[in-house]
Scaffold this active site. Sequence first.
Site, mmCIF file in Angstrom:
data_model
loop_
_atom_site.group_PDB
_atom_site.id
_atom_site.type_symbol
_atom_site.label_atom_id
_atom_site.label_comp_id
_atom_site.label_asym_id
_atom_site.label_seq_id
_atom_site.Cartn_x
_atom_site.Cartn_y
_atom_site.Cartn_z
ATOM 1 N N GLY A 187 2.833 46.253 99.326
ATOM 2 C CA GLY A 187 1.928 45.898 100.412
ATOM 3 C C GLY A 187 1.056 44.713 100.079
ATOM 4 O O GLY A 187 -0.155 44.728 100.329
ATOM 5 N N ASP A 229 10.806 48.557 102.463
ATOM 6 C CA ASP A 229 10.109 49.747 102.942
ATOM 7 C C ASP A 229 10.083 50.733 101.790
ATOM 8 O O ASP A 229 11.119 51.309 101.427
ATOM 9 C CB ASP A 229 10.853 50.327 104.148
ATOM 10 N N ASN A 236 -0.075 50.037 96.466
ATOM 11 C CA ASN A 236 -1.108 49.728 97.443
ATOM 12 C C ASN A 236 -0.670 49.990 98.883
ATOM 13 O O ASN A 236 -1.512 50.246 99.748
ATOM 14 C CB ASN A 236 -1.522 48.266 97.294
ATOM 15 N N SER A 265 -8.173 56.711 97.963
ATOM 16 C CA SER A 265 -9.250 56.460 98.927
ATOM 17 C C SER A 265 -10.330 57.515 98.748
ATOM 18 O O SER A 265 -10.041 58.657 98.350
ATOM 19 C CB SER A 265 -8.711 56.522 100.360
ATOM 20 N N TYR A 276 -4.062 61.139 107.011
ATOM 21 C CA TYR A 276 -4.408 60.095 106.040
ATOM 22 C C TYR A 276 -5.234 60.697 104.906
ATOM 23 O O TYR A 276 -4.957 60.457 103.727
ATOM 24 C CB TYR A 276 -5.180 58.980 106.731
ATOM 25 N N ALA A 298 -5.322 63.744 103.839
ATOM 26 C CA ALA A 298 -4.476 64.611 103.021
ATOM 27 C C ALA A 298 -3.535 63.799 102.137
ATOM 28 O O ALA A 298 -3.301 64.142 100.976
ATOM 29 C CB ALA A 298 -3.677 65.548 103.920
ATOM 30 N N LYS A 308 -3.986 60.857 100.842
ATOM 31 C CA LYS A 308 -4.676 60.229 99.728
ATOM 32 C C LYS A 308 -5.063 61.262 98.661
ATOM 33 O O LYS A 308 -5.067 60.954 97.456
ATOM 34 C CB LYS A 308 -5.903 59.469 100.218
#
Length: 248
Positions: free
Chosen positions: A9, A51, A78, A129, A142, A144, A146
């Site tokens: 990313g 991907d 990332n 995060s 999201y 969960a 992280k």
Amino acid sequence: MQHTAIVTGGSRGIGRAIVDRLIADGANVVTCGRGERPADLPVAVIWLQADVSKAVDAASLVKAAREHFGPVTLLVNNAGVQVEKTVAQSDDDDWDLIMNVNCKGVFNMCRAALVDMSETGGVIVNIGSISGMVADPSMALYNASKAWVHGLTRSIAVDHGPKVRCNAIRPGWIMTEMAEDGFALANDPQKAMSDALARHPVGRFGEPEDIANMVAWLASDQAQYISGECFTVDGGMTAASPLNPGLF
């Protein structure tokens, strides 16, 4: 040491800042995204359209790094996506999107990179995060995903040391498009942003370079004794009481 690095990313935001910092530090860098190569990406950087949720693409990234520069010694996971929904609002497509990129993608990349690293040694830095330890509203999947990244980080450190060091960074409010999308969920985005800023003891939101600096340190010889840790980089926001200091 001069790293052979993969940054997933790396086209924009935090990923791009990490790519730029590693290049400045003398690393050889391979990065990727699901779109075309950014026009302003440094010429020295190898770009693959990939991907990471697909194991074959993860293997291709490691193969490209090895063929151009040698065995992979640094992996920075990332790449990530978010969906702004509660559990009740989320459907199977939301689950598949979040878990395939944020969880399976990290797993795929770590598994592929460990082939080299288990022999020659290396460093893995996963971008988690603060949302993996304190839940943001309407970001259930999201959050969960992280937390899962943080857990995998510890397992890799335990299972693959001493050859491999693995740590995670938990960014707070870093000013990227994803952060702007999060603030946009509020009834009054400007008020939400102002309130969030007041909760930062350092007096500002984060910049992608703040995370890139932490990656550079964890990848360096100065961090040789550090593994299995999750480092919060949020300007002190989660250290504070929920009381808004601006109200007193």
